[in-house]
Scaffold this motif. Structure first.
Motif, short mmCIF file in Angstrom:
data_model
loop_
_atom_site.label_atom_id
_atom_site.label_comp_id
_atom_site.label_asym_id
_atom_site.label_seq_id
_atom_site.Cartn_x
_atom_site.Cartn_y
_atom_site.Cartn_z
N LEU A 1 0.84 -1.20 0.00
CA LEU A 1 0.00 0.00 0.00
C LEU A 1 0.88 1.25 0.00
CD1 LEU A 1 -2.62 1.62 0.33
CD2 LEU A 1 -2.62 1.04 2.76
N SER A 2 1.92 1.22 0.80
CA SER A 2 2.82 2.37 0.90
C SER A 2 3.47 2.67 -0.47
CB SER A 2 3.89 2.05 1.95
OG SER A 2 4.50 3.21 2.40
N VAL A 3 3.86 1.61 -1.17
CA VAL A 3 4.47 1.78 -2.50
C VAL A 3 3.44 2.36 -3.47
CG1 VAL A 3 5.42 0.49 -4.47
CG2 VAL A 3 6.24 0.02 -2.16
N CYS A 4 2.19 1.89 -3.38
CA CYS A 4 1.14 2.41 -4.27
C CYS A 4 0.97 3.91 -4.07
CB CYS A 4 -0.20 1.73 -4.00
SG CYS A 4 -0.27 0.09 -4.68
N VAL A 5 0.94 4.36 -2.81
CA VAL A 5 0.75 5.78 -2.55
C VAL A 5 1.97 6.55 -3.04
CG1 VAL A 5 0.46 7.52 -0.74
CG2 VAL A 5 -0.88 5.41 -0.67
N VAL B 1 0.37 21.27 -0.14
CA VAL B 1 0.75 21.39 1.27
C VAL B 1 -0.30 20.69 2.14
CG1 VAL B 1 1.13 23.04 3.16
CG2 VAL B 1 2.04 23.53 0.89
N ALA B 2 -1.60 20.94 1.84
CA ALA B 2 -2.68 20.33 2.61
C ALA B 2 -2.58 18.81 2.54
CB ALA B 2 -4.03 20.80 2.08
N MET B 3 -2.32 18.31 1.34
CA MET B 3 -2.26 16.87 1.15
C MET B 3 -1.10 16.24 1.92
SD MET B 3 -0.23 14.83 -0.93
CE MET B 3 0.36 15.78 -2.29
N MET B 4 0.05 16.92 1.92
CA MET B 4 1.22 16.37 2.63
C MET B 4 0.98 16.38 4.14
SD MET B 4 3.48 15.34 0.57
CE MET B 4 4.75 15.13 1.80
N ILE B 5 0.32 17.44 4.61
CA ILE B 5 0.09 17.53 6.06
C ILE B 5 -0.97 16.50 6.48
CG2 ILE B 5 -0.73 19.09 7.90
CD1 ILE B 5 0.84 21.33 6.48
N GLU B 6 -1.95 16.32 5.60
CA GLU B 6 -2.94 15.26 5.88
C GLU B 6 -2.24 13.91 5.91
OE1 GLU B 6 -6.17 14.60 3.02
OE2 GLU B 6 -7.45 14.11 4.73
N GLY B 7 -1.33 13.73 4.97
CA GLY B 7 -0.56 12.48 4.90
C GLY B 7 0.32 12.28 6.12
N LEU C 1 0.67 5.09 4.90
CA LEU C 1 0.45 6.38 4.23
C LEU C 1 1.48 7.43 4.64
CD1 LEU C 1 -3.46 6.66 4.31
CD2 LEU C 1 -2.00 5.34 2.81
N ILE C 2 1.71 7.58 5.95
CA ILE C 2 2.64 8.63 6.39
C ILE C 2 4.06 8.38 5.84
CG2 ILE C 2 3.74 9.72 8.42
CD1 ILE C 2 1.03 9.50 9.84
N PRO C 3 4.61 7.16 5.98
CA PRO C 3 5.95 6.95 5.40
C PRO C 3 5.98 7.20 3.88
CG PRO C 3 5.31 5.08 6.77
CD PRO C 3 4.12 5.98 6.70
N ALA C 4 4.89 6.83 3.19
CA ALA C 4 4.86 7.05 1.73
C ALA C 4 4.91 8.54 1.43
CB ALA C 4 3.60 6.43 1.13
N MET C 5 4.06 9.32 2.12
CA MET C 5 4.01 10.76 1.84
C MET C 5 5.30 11.44 2.29
SD MET C 5 1.41 10.82 0.16
CE MET C 5 1.36 12.52 -0.28
N SER C 6 5.94 10.91 3.30
CA SER C 6 7.20 11.48 3.73
C SER C 6 8.28 11.26 2.65
CB SER C 6 7.58 10.83 5.07
OG SER C 6 8.90 11.01 5.33
N ARG C 7 8.28 10.07 2.05
CA ARG C 7 9.24 9.82 0.95
C ARG C 7 8.94 10.74 -0.23
NH1 ARG C 7 8.23 4.38 2.61
NH2 ARG C 7 6.88 3.95 0.83
N VAL C 8 7.64 10.93 -0.52
CA VAL C 8 7.23 11.81 -1.63
C VAL C 8 7.74 13.23 -1.37
CG1 VAL C 8 5.22 12.88 -2.74
CG2 VAL C 8 5.22 10.43 -2.29
N GLY C 9 7.52 13.71 -0.14
CA GLY C 9 7.94 15.08 0.22
C GLY C 9 9.44 15.26 0.10
N GLN C 10 10.18 14.25 0.56
CA GLN C 10 11.65 14.37 0.49
C GLN C 10 12.13 14.36 -0.96
OE1 GLN C 10 12.76 11.15 3.04
NE2 GLN C 10 12.02 12.23 4.85
#
Ligand code: B1M
Length: 224
Positions: free
Chosen positions: A11-15, A125-131, A58-67
């Protein structure tokens, strides 16, 4: 690896790579595979809690996306696809937050300031913070000072975020910060948007400036 760990990793990879659901042709390498929509549904059916799904997938996925976005390794379209995949997962999870079965890290109120209609950056920004596990109150664009103040009255303890894309609306950002401070002196205020700088943030008395969503997420993790 246990089944649930494997499921959450998938799931994390999909996100991270923006695979929304089985019908989604993007990304081509994951064509015809289940996406965030199906995997989240399966995870909940298998008894994995919404909090575990959020925190371990979800959080680890969005954190990788942000970085990756901060390092210019991915760009806005990939981020929007990740946001879409996360949205399809959150669709299954949100009801649990709404009925109080799962807890959020806090509430973040965000809007683009009065006179300004740009919302692509604000939405990211909203999406990353939600993530990152926060409840988002998105006030939209062209948000008046009164609307921010009403939202703060409705959500005591929330952190507030202001976005501005025009040099002309930076003045409205300043007015919003001043008015919010007058009513709520210790209110935490984050600012961002292309023309905004650290110097401007300091000058108007906001708490924090971030040039990108990841900086805002990191600030919330450490200061709120
Ligand atoms: Co407008 N526009 N636009 N526009 N537009 C700019 C901003 C501009 C730089 C274009 C230019 O002239 N080169 C210019 C501003 C010039 C200036 O003020 N100095 C401009 C102008 C002039 C205008 C109009 C006045 C044009 C006109 O009508 N004559 C008009 C204004 C309308 C209004 O707001 N009242 C206008 C209209 C529009 C569209 C509606 C057509 C459209 C907006 C669509 C939408 O948002 N739904 C639009 C667009 C798309 C742009 C550009 C091309 C792209 C903006 C964007 O989405 N960038 C832009 C030129 C450019 O930047 N190349 C431009 C991508 C986005 C991901 O970046 O928003 O910076 P950004 O967000 C970043 C960071 O800044 C940060 O995170 C994001 C991701 O990294 N961030 C935060 C943002 N908010 C944050 C908040 C935080 C933390 C970080 O904490 C709370």
């Amino acid at each position: 690896m246990s089944d649930s760990k494997e499921l959450l990793e998938k799931l994390s990879v999909c996100v991270e790579f923006g695979k929304v659901d089985i019908k989604s042709p993007y990304p081509p390498a994951m064509r015809d595979q289940e996406g965030a929509f199906e995997l989240t549904r399966t995870a909940l059916q298998e008894g994995i809690s919404p909090t575990e799904i959020l925190e371990k997938a979800l959080i680890p996925a969005m954190s990788r996306v942000g970085q990756k976005f901060s390092r210019n390794e991915i760009f806005v379209p990939q981020m929007l696809m990740a946001a879409k995949a996360m949205g399809s997962s959150m669709g299954h999870i949100k009801p649990y937050y709404l009925n109080g079965q799962a807890k959020r890290r806090g509430t973040f109120i965000i809007g683009t300031v009065s006179g300004d209609l740009h919302d692509i950056g604000k939405n990211l920004v909203a999406m990353m913070i939600e993530g990152a596990g926060w409840e988002i109150i998105d006030l939209g664009v062209d948000v008046s000072v009164d609307k921010y103040i009403c939202a703060l009255a409705d959500h005591p303890g929330a952190v507030i975020g202001l976005s501005a894309l025009l040099t002309t609306t930076m003045e409205n950002m300043r007015e919003t910060v001043v008015a919010v401070r007058e009513k709520y002196p210790s209110q935490k205020i984050l600012v961002g948007g292309a023309p905004v700088t650290q110097e401007f943030c300091t000058k108007i008395g906001a708490d924090f400036y971030s040039p990108d969503p990841q900086g805002a997420v990191e600030y919330l993790q450490t200061h709120a």
